[in-house]
Motif scaffolding. Structure first.
Motif, PDB file in Angstrom:
ATOM      1  N   VAL A  98       0.798  -1.289  -0.217  1.00 41.86           N
ATOM      2  CA  VAL A  98      -0.034   0.018  -0.171  1.00 41.86           C
ATOM      3  C   VAL A  98       0.833   1.359  -0.142  1.00 41.86           C
ATOM      4  N   ILE A  99       1.754   1.347   0.821  1.00 43.72           N
ATOM      5  CA  ILE A  99       2.629   2.381   0.880  1.00 43.72           C
ATOM      6  C   ILE A  99       3.578   2.721  -0.411  1.00 43.72           C
ATOM      7  N   GLY A 100       3.950   1.572  -0.941  1.00 43.43           N
ATOM      8  CA  GLY A 100       4.751   1.417  -2.164  1.00 43.43           C
ATOM      9  C   GLY A 100       3.803   1.996  -3.221  1.00 43.43           C
ATOM     10  N   THR A 101       2.810   1.633  -3.221  1.00 45.26           N
ATOM     11  CA  THR A 101       1.911   2.095  -4.527  1.00 45.26           C
ATOM     12  C   THR A 101       1.339   3.533  -4.447  1.00 45.26           C
ATOM     13  N   MET A 152       2.736   9.142  -6.137  1.00 44.10           N
ATOM     14  CA  MET A 152       2.988  10.402  -6.068  1.00 44.10           C
ATOM     15  C   MET A 152       4.204  10.781  -6.486  1.00 44.10           C
ATOM     16  N   VAL A 153       5.209  10.181  -6.496  1.00 39.48           N
ATOM     17  CA  VAL A 153       6.597  10.545  -7.113  1.00 39.48           C
ATOM     18  C   VAL A 153       6.282  10.710  -8.639  1.00 39.48           C
ATOM     19  N   VAL A 154       5.744   9.802  -9.190  1.00 35.67           N
ATOM     20  CA  VAL A 154       5.592   9.648 -10.647  1.00 35.67           C
ATOM     21  C   VAL A 154       4.733  10.760 -11.057  1.00 35.67           C
ATOM     22  N   GLY A 155       3.687  11.019 -10.423  1.00 34.64           N
ATOM     23  CA  GLY A 155       2.869  12.335 -10.773  1.00 34.64           C
ATOM     24  C   GLY A 155       3.569  13.558 -10.545  1.00 34.64           C
ATOM     25  N   GLY A 156       4.471  13.585  -9.487  1.00 41.22           N
ATOM     26  CA  GLY A 156       5.142  14.978  -9.118  1.00 41.22           C
ATOM     27  C   GLY A 156       6.210  15.100 -10.314  1.00 41.22           C
ATOM     28  N   LEU A 157       6.803  13.897 -10.865  1.00 37.74           N
ATOM     29  CA  LEU A 157       7.709  14.012 -11.711  1.00 37.74           C
ATOM     30  C   LEU A 157       7.229  14.606 -13.095  1.00 37.74           C
ATOM     31  N   LEU A 200       7.498  19.465  -4.787  1.00 37.02           N
ATOM     32  CA  LEU A 200       6.889  19.369  -3.638  1.00 37.02           C
ATOM     33  C   LEU A 200       6.322  17.846  -3.578  1.00 37.02           C
ATOM     34  N   ILE A 201       5.436  17.687  -4.674  1.00 39.59           N
ATOM     35  CA  ILE A 201       4.897  16.137  -4.531  1.00 39.59           C
ATOM     36  C   ILE A 201       5.789  15.115  -4.562  1.00 39.59           C
ATOM     37  N   VAL A 202       7.054  15.474  -5.400  1.00 39.02           N
ATOM     38  CA  VAL A 202       7.988  14.181  -5.386  1.00 39.02           C
ATOM     39  C   VAL A 202       8.657  13.844  -4.015  1.00 39.02           C
ATOM     40  N   PHE A 203       8.652  15.172  -3.377  1.00 43.92           N
ATOM     41  CA  PHE A 203       9.420  15.080  -2.070  1.00 43.92           C
ATOM     42  C   PHE A 203       8.482  14.351  -1.047  1.00 43.92           C
ATOM     43  N   ALA A 204       7.204  14.868  -1.101  1.00 38.29           N
ATOM     44  CA  ALA A 204       6.131  14.143  -0.329  1.00 38.29           C
ATOM     45  C   ALA A 204       5.895  12.733  -0.583  1.00 38.29           C
ATOM     46  N   GLY A 205       5.854  12.389  -1.925  1.00 34.38           N
ATOM     47  CA  GLY A 205       6.136  10.827  -2.194  1.00 34.38           C
ATOM     48  C   GLY A 205       7.212  10.171  -1.626  1.00 34.38           C
ATOM     49  N   ARG A 217      17.014   7.137   2.101  1.00 30.81           N
ATOM     50  CA  ARG A 217      18.301   7.745   1.897  1.00 30.81           C
ATOM     51  C   ARG A 217      18.053   8.786   0.514  1.00 30.81           C
ATOM     52  N   ALA A 218      17.152   8.548  -0.329  1.00 33.31           N
ATOM     53  CA  ALA A 218      17.003   9.295  -1.628  1.00 33.31           C
ATOM     54  C   ALA A 218      16.325  10.864  -0.948  1.00 33.31           C
TER      55      ALA A 218
END
Length: 151
Positions: free
Chosen positions: A51-54, A59-64, A75-80, A93-94
């Motif tokens: 669930v967390i991974g999905t 969020m990361v892909v949408g932010g990118l 901001l959305i990439v960092f939130a993801g 780490r990322a």
């Protein structure tokens, strides 16, 4: 047989060796306690990771996707990444790397004089304008053609 400690009246002291309750993990409350409960079983751990991974990946892909356009893409990439960091060490780490690079960039920018700051601003605005123009052009909207109609 428990021997009572004469100083504190603690009945848990056993022959010079006290039952140290501070070594036991303290039960957390709120969301952390709930997450600990979910993680306590193998199925719960796996479900939580999925669930967390999905959610984090979306969020990361949408932010990118939003990064080139004006708005809160980074901001959305960092939130993801922050969501992913709750379950994945590589994401933690990322996220730390990203925060360090952002901090270094802002510190560098603060040390610059106004000519460099103006150049960075102009380049940023020009890059955003080109990206918006190309993005709208792929959707069939030509801003230059629209502007020429009004002139």
């Amino acid at each position: 047989m428990p021997i009572q400690d004469s100083e504190t009246g603690d009945a848990d002291a056993i022959k010079g060796e006290s039952a140290d309750r501070s070594s036991m993990p303290e039960r957390r409350s709120g969301i952390h306690g709930w997450l600990d409960g979910v993680r306590s079983t193998r199925a719960g751990r796996l479900t939580l990771k999925i669930v967390i991974g999905t959610i984090g990946a979306i969020m990361v892909v949408g932010g990118l996707i939003m990064v080139p356009f004006p708005g809160p893409g980074w901001l959305i990439v960092f939130a993801g990444l922050a969501v992913l960091a709750t379950e994945f060490h590589w994401a933690r780490r990322a996220l730390e790397f990203g925060k360090r690079v952002l901090h270094d960039w802002t510190e560098w920018y603060k040390r610059q004089g106004w000519p460099i700051r103006v150049i960075v601003l102009i380049v940023t605005i020009a890059a955003a304008a080109v990206i918006v123009y190309v993005g709208l052009r792929t959707l069939g909207i030509d801003l230059i053609e629209l502007a020429q109609r009004f002139i």
